[in-house]
Enzyme design. Structure first.
Site, mmCIF file in Angstrom:
data_model
loop_
_atom_site.group_PDB
_atom_site.id
_atom_site.type_symbol
_atom_site.label_atom_id
_atom_site.label_comp_id
_atom_site.label_asym_id
_atom_site.label_seq_id
_atom_site.Cartn_x
_atom_site.Cartn_y
_atom_site.Cartn_z
ATOM 1 N N ASN A 52 0.778 -1.135 -0.055
ATOM 2 C CA ASN A 52 0.078 0.017 -0.001
ATOM 3 C C ASN A 52 0.854 1.234 0.124
ATOM 4 O OD1 ASN A 52 -1.685 1.991 0.640
ATOM 5 N ND2 ASN A 52 -2.458 1.518 2.548
ATOM 6 N N TRP A 53 1.072 1.792 -1.071
ATOM 7 C CA TRP A 53 1.911 3.123 -1.344
ATOM 8 C C TRP A 53 1.378 4.260 -0.521
ATOM 9 C CZ3 TRP A 53 4.004 3.024 -7.160
ATOM 10 C CH2 TRP A 53 4.650 1.803 -7.402
ATOM 11 N N LYS A 54 0.081 4.229 -0.157
ATOM 12 C CA LYS A 54 -0.453 5.552 0.624
ATOM 13 C C LYS A 54 -0.240 6.656 -0.538
ATOM 14 C CE LYS A 54 -0.257 3.213 4.588
ATOM 15 N NZ LYS A 54 0.025 3.142 6.204
ATOM 16 N N HIS A 70 -9.408 1.033 4.792
ATOM 17 C CA HIS A 70 -8.154 1.361 5.572
ATOM 18 C C HIS A 70 -8.383 2.215 6.975
ATOM 19 C CE1 HIS A 70 -4.224 2.292 6.538
ATOM 20 N NE2 HIS A 70 -3.679 1.225 5.952
ATOM 21 N N GLU A 117 -6.758 4.356 7.926
ATOM 22 C CA GLU A 117 -6.460 5.984 7.452
ATOM 23 C C GLU A 117 -7.764 6.361 6.983
ATOM 24 O OE1 GLU A 117 -2.744 5.252 5.655
ATOM 25 O OE2 GLU A 117 -2.061 4.814 7.458
ATOM 26 N N GLU A 168 -4.930 -4.905 10.773
ATOM 27 C CA GLU A 168 -3.947 -3.747 10.701
ATOM 28 C C GLU A 168 -4.365 -3.245 12.277
ATOM 29 O OE1 GLU A 168 -2.342 -2.888 6.638
ATOM 30 O OE2 GLU A 168 -4.072 -1.176 7.150
ATOM 31 N N GLY A 175 2.950 2.426 10.789
ATOM 32 C CA GLY A 175 3.626 3.360 10.567
ATOM 33 C C GLY A 175 4.491 3.884 11.873
ATOM 34 N N SER A 177 3.932 -2.232 10.192
ATOM 35 C CA SER A 177 5.145 -2.060 10.492
ATOM 36 C C SER A 177 5.763 -3.568 10.128
ATOM 37 C CB SER A 177 5.566 -1.984 11.768
ATOM 38 O OG SER A 177 5.270 -0.445 12.176
HETATM 39 P P1 13P Z 1 3.182 0.524 7.680
HETATM 40 O O1 13P Z 1 3.871 -0.968 6.993
HETATM 41 O O2 13P Z 1 3.909 1.620 7.064
HETATM 42 O O3 13P Z 1 3.284 0.469 9.032
HETATM 43 O O4 13P Z 1 1.777 0.579 6.899
HETATM 44 C C1 13P Z 1 0.865 -0.278 7.303
HETATM 45 C C2 13P Z 1 -0.258 -0.270 6.488
HETATM 46 O O5 13P Z 1 -1.234 0.805 6.820
HETATM 47 C C3 13P Z 1 -0.672 -0.939 5.159
HETATM 48 O O6 13P Z 1 -2.008 -0.734 4.571
#
Ligand code: 13P
Length: 257
Positions: free
Chosen positions: A10-12, A96, A98, A168, A174, A214
């Protein structure tokens, strides 16, 4: 039942178009012989068309990070499932944390989006997970149960088999603070049991449940050894070809720890 592992990136909201294509080129080269696991990358919307052209003859599948549930209409800023399909996305991340935290996503909208994606033949990667406070207050399992029941409401067994779940824990995203393989396995096993007891019986054995939060080259092997961990949804470490490749090429003996 053997479940084919999935490693999804997931590149966000990172990368320019040029950086995106460069990363895809490297990933294709470094992983061209991988065939026993699925690789999915989820770049930001504007890069999907070009990304498809780049990966179309490779073993890398393309996913979006969100979608809207209506087919079309006056919904400024939204992207429909059929638009994603037209740029050859096969997967879409839904719910997600977020999006739940910053954009008002609810179990109800997640449910509608899952149904819209499945109706067009896309594979939803549905995210669920608890906050640190919910875990510390002992409400973790209840939160997961509510998300599962709300998010998957009304879905048939055949539909459930087509989707992917990503657990998650929000406190691990993160933060560099990964859930231990044991913590993750506990929740993954609970999700599978919820699905089995609730309404899906043996179908739950074929549903893939990914871990996200992470995930790094240093912890992927231990995570993947757990029985109910069927892959990973990777944020930060999917932004570099070397680290994502190491995660894709995890080595694990299922159930050995
Ligand atoms: P990180 O791997 O940066 O913790 O992010 C996880 C995530 O939100 C994947 O969708």
């Amino acid at each position: 039942m053997a479940r084919v592992p999935v490693i999804a990136g997931n590149w966000k909201m990172y990368k320019t178009q040029q950086e995106a294509i460069e990363l895809l080129m490297k990933l294709m080269e470094m992983n061209e012989t991988v065939s026993d696991r699925e690789i999915v990358v989820c770049p930001p919307f504007p890069f999907l068309g070009l990304a498809h052209q780049a990966v179309s003859h490779s073993n890398i599948k393309l996913g979006a990070q969100n979608c809207y549930f209506e087919k079309e209409g006056a919904y400024t800023g939204e992207v429909s499932v059929s638009m994603l399909k037209s740029v050859k996305c096969s997967h879409v991340i839904i719910g997600h944390s977020e999006r739940r935290q910053f954009f008002g996503e609810t179990d109800e909208s997640v449910n509608k989006k899952i149904k819209a994606a499945l109706a067009e033949g896309l594979t939803p990667i549905v995210c669920i997970g608890e906050t640190l406070a919910e875990r510390e207050e002992g409400r973790m399992m209840q939160v997961i149960k509510t998300q599962v029941e709300g998010g998957f409401s009304g879905l048939h067994k055949e539909e459930m088999q087509k989707l992917i779940i990503a657990y998650e824990p929000i406190w691990a995203i993160g933060t560099g603070k990964t859930a231990t393989p044991e913590q993750a396995e506990e929740v993954h096993a609970y999700i599978r049991k919820l699905l089995a007891d609730g309404w899906y019986g043996e179908t739950s054995e074929s549903i893939r449940i990914l871990y996200g939060g992470s995930v790094k080259p240093e912890n992927i092997d231990d995570l993947m050894e757990k029985l109910n961990i069927d892959g990973a949804l990777v944020g930060g470490a999917s932004l570099k070809a070397e680290s994502f490749t190491r995660i894709i090429q995890f080595q694990a003996k299922k159930g050995s720890n």
